[in-house]
Design a protein around this motif. Structure first.
Motif, short mmCIF file in Angstrom:
data_model
loop_
_atom_site.label_atom_id
_atom_site.label_comp_id
_atom_site.label_asym_id
_atom_site.label_seq_id
_atom_site.Cartn_x
_atom_site.Cartn_y
_atom_site.Cartn_z
N GLY A 68 69.54 28.09 91.59
CA GLY A 68 69.01 27.57 90.34
C GLY A 68 69.82 26.38 89.86
O GLY A 68 69.37 25.61 89.03
N GLY A 69 71.04 26.25 90.40
CA GLY A 69 71.90 25.14 90.01
C GLY A 69 72.89 24.82 91.10
O GLY A 69 73.46 25.71 91.74
N ILE A 70 73.07 23.53 91.35
CA ILE A 70 74.07 23.05 92.31
C ILE A 70 74.92 22.04 91.58
O ILE A 70 74.41 21.12 90.95
CB ILE A 70 73.40 22.41 93.54
N VAL A 71 76.23 22.23 91.68
CA VAL A 71 77.19 21.31 91.07
C VAL A 71 78.05 20.74 92.19
O VAL A 71 78.52 21.48 93.05
CB VAL A 71 78.07 22.03 90.04
N SER A 72 78.25 19.43 92.17
CA SER A 72 79.14 18.82 93.15
C SER A 72 80.09 17.85 92.45
O SER A 72 79.77 17.31 91.39
CB SER A 72 78.35 18.09 94.24
N PHE A 73 81.24 17.68 93.07
CA PHE A 73 82.23 16.74 92.59
C PHE A 73 82.75 15.96 93.79
O PHE A 73 83.05 16.55 94.83
CB PHE A 73 83.40 17.45 91.91
#
Length: 150
Positions: free
Chosen positions: A26-31
């Protein structure tokens, strides 16, 4: 998945591959962390990172396992460069996928705080005034302290 390498990587391509692996998220976070072009000692010409294998890998894998214990993650990826890099080059890529965004945000933040303070890397900047070893800042340790288990 963890990869430590002297080889450059394309953060956009890594994110696309990660998204394909994280089906149902439902959510993907990348840095993506980049080599800065300026430091307190002047313009940066290069940044050199060294790792201590296999200790570096084991520490990061342990931090990734802790992230999986703390948050309901569907996928997790860390890529870290070593060797000499020029300003603007990608140093680190962290991605976390979960059913809910908060878990993905927190897991990625947790891993970056670990990488900045605890991971076994030596960093040296080359500037016009010479070469300088880089240590974590006090703010980095304060950020890491947020994750201490009580």
């Amino acid at each position: 998945m963890l990869r430590i390498s002297n080889e450059p990587f394309d953060a956009g391509r890594e994110l696309s591959a990660f998204e394909a692996e994280a089906t149902g998220a439902g959510g993907i976070v990348s840095f993506t962390g980049l080599v800065r072009d300026h430091a307190s000692s002047g313009a940066v010409r290069a940044l050199t990172l060294q790792a201590y294998s296999p200790m570096t890998e084991r520490g990061i894998e342990t931090a990734m396992a802790e992230a999986r214990e703390r948050w309901p993650l569907m996928a997790l990826k860390v890529i870290h460069r070593t060797g000499e890099m020029a300003p603007g080059e990608a140093i680190v890529f962290v991605a976390a996928a979960s059913i809910h965004r908060r878990a993905a945000f927190e897991a990625a933040d947790f891993l970056m705080d670990y990488l900045k303070t605890e991971a076994v890397f030596w960093k040296k900047e080359a500037t016009a005034t010479g070469e300088h070893w880089i240590e974590p800042r006090s703010q980095d340790y304060q950020d890491r302290a947020r994750w201490a288990k009580v």
